[in-house]
Design a protein around this motif. Structure first.
Motif, PDB file in Angstrom:
ATOM      1  N   LEU A  69     -17.261  -7.094 -35.780  1.00 30.39           N
ATOM      2  CA  LEU A  69     -18.690  -6.836 -35.912  1.00 30.39           C
ATOM      3  C   LEU A  69     -19.374  -6.995 -34.565  1.00 30.39           C
ATOM      4  O   LEU A  69     -18.896  -7.656 -33.711  1.00 30.39           O
ATOM      5  CB  LEU A  69     -19.350  -7.857 -36.860  1.00 30.39           C
ATOM      6  N   ALA A  70     -20.610  -6.457 -34.440  1.00 28.87           N
ATOM      7  CA  ALA A  70     -21.521  -6.729 -33.316  1.00 28.87           C
ATOM      8  C   ALA A  70     -22.761  -5.890 -33.444  1.00 28.87           C
ATOM      9  O   ALA A  70     -23.161  -5.585 -34.534  1.00 28.87           O
ATOM     10  CB  ALA A  70     -20.839  -6.500 -31.988  1.00 28.87           C
ATOM     11  N   THR A  71     -23.382  -5.516 -32.328  1.00 27.43           N
ATOM     12  CA  THR A  71     -24.587  -4.702 -32.367  1.00 27.43           C
ATOM     13  C   THR A  71     -24.545  -3.648 -31.295  1.00 27.43           C
ATOM     14  O   THR A  71     -23.754  -3.706 -30.377  1.00 27.43           O
ATOM     15  CB  THR A  71     -25.842  -5.563 -32.142  1.00 27.43           C
TER      16      THR A  71
ATOM     17  N   TRP B 174     -28.575 -16.652 -33.378  1.00 29.51           N
ATOM     18  CA  TRP B 174     -27.493 -16.862 -32.402  1.00 29.51           C
ATOM     19  C   TRP B 174     -26.357 -15.898 -32.679  1.00 29.51           C
ATOM     20  O   TRP B 174     -26.018 -15.632 -33.840  1.00 29.51           O
ATOM     21  CB  TRP B 174     -26.974 -18.296 -32.501  1.00 29.51           C
ATOM     22  N   ALA B 175     -25.777 -15.375 -31.626  1.00 27.76           N
ATOM     23  CA  ALA B 175     -24.626 -14.475 -31.773  1.00 27.76           C
ATOM     24  C   ALA B 175     -23.578 -14.827 -30.734  1.00 27.76           C
ATOM     25  O   ALA B 175     -23.895 -15.321 -29.648  1.00 27.76           O
ATOM     26  CB  ALA B 175     -25.068 -13.016 -31.598  1.00 27.76           C
ATOM     27  N   GLY B 176     -22.320 -14.584 -31.083  1.00 28.02           N
ATOM     28  CA  GLY B 176     -21.257 -14.761 -30.105  1.00 28.02           C
ATOM     29  C   GLY B 176     -20.356 -15.951 -30.351  1.00 28.02           C
ATOM     30  O   GLY B 176     -20.519 -16.713 -31.307  1.00 28.02           O
ATOM     31  N   SER B 177     -19.431 -16.137 -29.427  1.00 22.49           N
ATOM     32  CA  SER B 177     -18.345 -17.104 -29.605  1.00 22.49           C
ATOM     33  C   SER B 177     -18.785 -18.551 -29.449  1.00 22.49           C
ATOM     34  O   SER B 177     -18.031 -19.468 -29.790  1.00 22.49           O
ATOM     35  CB  SER B 177     -17.219 -16.805 -28.603  1.00 22.49           C
TER      36      SER B 177
ATOM     37  N   ALA C 143     -16.738 -13.635 -43.156  1.00 21.99           N
ATOM     38  CA  ALA C 143     -15.958 -14.034 -41.978  1.00 21.99           C
ATOM     39  C   ALA C 143     -16.694 -15.075 -41.144  1.00 21.99           C
ATOM     40  O   ALA C 143     -16.074 -15.799 -40.352  1.00 21.99           O
ATOM     41  CB  ALA C 143     -15.634 -12.806 -41.125  1.00 21.99           C
ATOM     42  N   SER C 144     -18.024 -15.167 -41.316  1.00 19.46           N
ATOM     43  CA  SER C 144     -18.812 -16.103 -40.494  1.00 19.46           C
ATOM     44  C   SER C 144     -18.892 -17.501 -41.097  1.00 19.46           C
ATOM     45  O   SER C 144     -19.300 -18.440 -40.410  1.00 19.46           O
ATOM     46  CB  SER C 144     -20.233 -15.560 -40.321  1.00 19.46           C
ATOM     47  N   TYR C 145     -18.531 -17.679 -42.339  1.00 17.12           N
ATOM     48  CA  TYR C 145     -18.752 -18.966 -42.995  1.00 17.12           C
ATOM     49  C   TYR C 145     -18.072 -20.147 -42.283  1.00 17.12           C
ATOM     50  O   TYR C 145     -18.681 -21.216 -42.143  1.00 17.12           O
ATOM     51  CB  TYR C 145     -18.285 -18.928 -44.455  1.00 17.12           C
ATOM     52  N   PRO C 146     -16.824 -19.997 -41.809  1.00 24.50           N
ATOM     53  CA  PRO C 146     -16.174 -21.140 -41.160  1.00 24.50           C
ATOM     54  C   PRO C 146     -16.825 -21.572 -39.848  1.00 24.50           C
ATOM     55  O   PRO C 146     -16.589 -22.687 -39.368  1.00 24.50           O
ATOM     56  CB  PRO C 146     -14.742 -20.629 -40.912  1.00 24.50           C
ATOM     57  N   VAL C 147     -17.646 -20.698 -39.244  1.00 18.35           N
ATOM     58  CA  VAL C 147     -18.260 -20.977 -37.943  1.00 18.35           C
ATOM     59  C   VAL C 147     -19.098 -22.251 -37.975  1.00 18.35           C
ATOM     60  O   VAL C 147     -19.182 -22.982 -36.984  1.00 18.35           O
ATOM     61  CB  VAL C 147     -19.141 -19.773 -37.510  1.00 18.35           C
ATOM     62  N   PHE C 148     -19.711 -22.557 -39.111  1.00 20.21           N
ATOM     63  CA  PHE C 148     -20.654 -23.666 -39.177  1.00 20.21           C
ATOM     64  C   PHE C 148     -19.976 -25.026 -39.277  1.00 20.21           C
ATOM     65  O   PHE C 148     -20.616 -26.049 -39.029  1.00 20.21           O
ATOM     66  CB  PHE C 148     -21.594 -23.460 -40.367  1.00 20.21           C
TER      67      PHE C 148
END
Length: 412
Positions: free
Chosen positions: A19-21, A246-249, A277-282
């Motif tokens: 994903l991205a923009t 916020w976006a990115g690694s 796919a973003s859930y584990p990021v937090f």
């Protein structure tokens, strides 16, 4: 190009990518791209087939979003036509075109379809692409239904452009429901010092600032890896609400810093809920964050339309996610435009959609007649569990009129 006549055969799922923009400019179209062609109408008009061009990101940075949209569209078309692939005897044929998130490729594909007599275009994963597709639709008098692209500029841009997803204004109004009475309250936007971050600051000021909130910001350089100083700045500001864009690694490091500095315990912190796919990021911080949510599986409360989407996508081998409803809704809109409008007359299609209230995946939804905004409920969620086990749980539903963007007149 991939062409598919929709009937009782279930679609295959596509490969998931990153994903991205992306973005950019408006282009016109040439006379060669005018809808309907010559010589007594297109082949579709003569044989009674309604040809729909699905222009979306099958590859590129937004391919994961594109796949969600496409899977939802196919499930929605199957549902809305009762598995027949037909509307009042008109067969719906879908031609897929990959824009790879490139506005130039999207416009080229759209012109090609329009030149062949296509009266309906849908898709658009990226906002920059949507801002080029919309004027193309108006110039050629074809129905254009935007997909996940959330730019507010699409709403009311012209008489031929609609949207099947939410827009950014609705995200921020949903965050505002967590603030309560805005007047006299303090909001801090935490973001990267980039176009994306600055746009979020401007949007929060325009929406919540207009309602009386004092809106400030803490902006970090996109290259920053030590985010503790910025977390401390946020806490020192003493906001009633922290809006994180916020976006990115570096996202995992950000949430760890906010948790360690006590920001998540000091007040309400809200951010957007992206795809699964973003859930584990937090990490461990996820349970302390409030999420404004466009959609997650189950958010619709298991209504009949949501169940049809979940079942249809799963049976086809896909996985429902954030933007699957956008595709499903677009298919509902196509069927409505043909059934209650016309298979060939775009003006009749537009009239059939304007003011339409219908049962969607998210619940009751309405296409606002004056500017074609899709007025819809939005959700507030929290994450339970962490890492790979994190799942969203519905906290509350914001009624569609409570989070409706202000109406603006269509550009015609």
């Amino acid at each position: 190009m991939r062409r598919r006549a929709v009937g009782t055969v279930r679609p295959r799922s596509l490969t998931l990518t990153a994903l991205a923009t992306a973005g950019l400019l408006l282009t016109g179209c040439t006379a060669a791209g005018q809808a309907g062609g010559s010589g007594g109408g297109s082949a579709g008009e003569r044989d009674g087939t309604v040809r729909v061009g699905l222009v979306y990101s099958r590859t590129g940075l937004l391919a994961a979003y594109g796949k969600q949209y496409r899977d939802g569209f196919m499930a929605g078309l199957d549902h809305a036509t009762g598995g027949t692939g037909k509307v009042d005897g008109h067969r719906i044929e879908v031609t897929e075109q990959d824009d790879a998130g490139d506005p130039g490729k999207a416009v080229s594909a759209a012109k090609n379809l329009i030149g062949k007599g296509y009266k309906v275009l849908a898709g658009t994963t990226d906002s920059g692409v949507a801002l080029q597709m919309a004027p193309l639709a108006a110039q050629n008098k074809v129905l254009y239904i935007d997909g996940p692209a959330a730019t507010d500029a699409v709403t009311g841009v012209n008489a031929y452009t609609f949207r099947s997803g939410r827009q950014s204004y609705q995200d921020i109004l949903t965050a505002g429901t967590m603030l309560g009475e805005a007047k006299g309250r303090k909001v801090t936007v935490l973001a990267q010092d980039s176009t994306f971050g600055q746009a979020n600051v401007a949007a929060v000021k325009a929406v919540l600032g207009e309602r009386g909130a004092e809106v400030g910001s803490v902006l970090a350089p996109p290259s920053a890896t030590d985010l503790t100083p910025f977390a401390r700045q946020v806490k020192a500001a003493g906001p009633d609400l922290v809006f994180v864009a916020w976006a990115g690694s570096t996202a995992p490091a950000l949430w760890t810093a906010l948790d360690q500095q006590g920001v998540l315990d000091a007040g309400k912190v809200v951010t957007g809920l992206a795809g699964t796919a973003s859930y584990p990021v937090f990490g461990a911080a996820g349970s302390k964050v409030s999420f404004l949510a466009h959609y997650f599986p189950g958010a619709g409360g298991g209504n009949a339309v949501e169940k049809a989407m979940l079942d249809g996508v799963a049976e086809a081998g896909g996985t429902p996610d954030l933007f699957t409803p956008d595709g499903f809704t677009a298919a509902q809109m196509v069927v409505r435009a043909v059934r209650d409008g016309s298979a060939t007359d775009t003006s009749a299609m537009v009239k059939a959609l304007e003011g339409w209230t219908f049962d969607g995946v998210k619940g009751k939804q309405r296409i606002r007649a004056e500017d074609h905004a899709l007025v819809q409920p939005m959700f507030v969620a929290r994450l339970t569990g962490k890492g790979a086990t994190a799942v969203p749980e519905l906290v509350s539903t914001a009624p569609m009129d409570e989070v409706a963007p202000p109406a603006k007149p269509s550009a015609g």
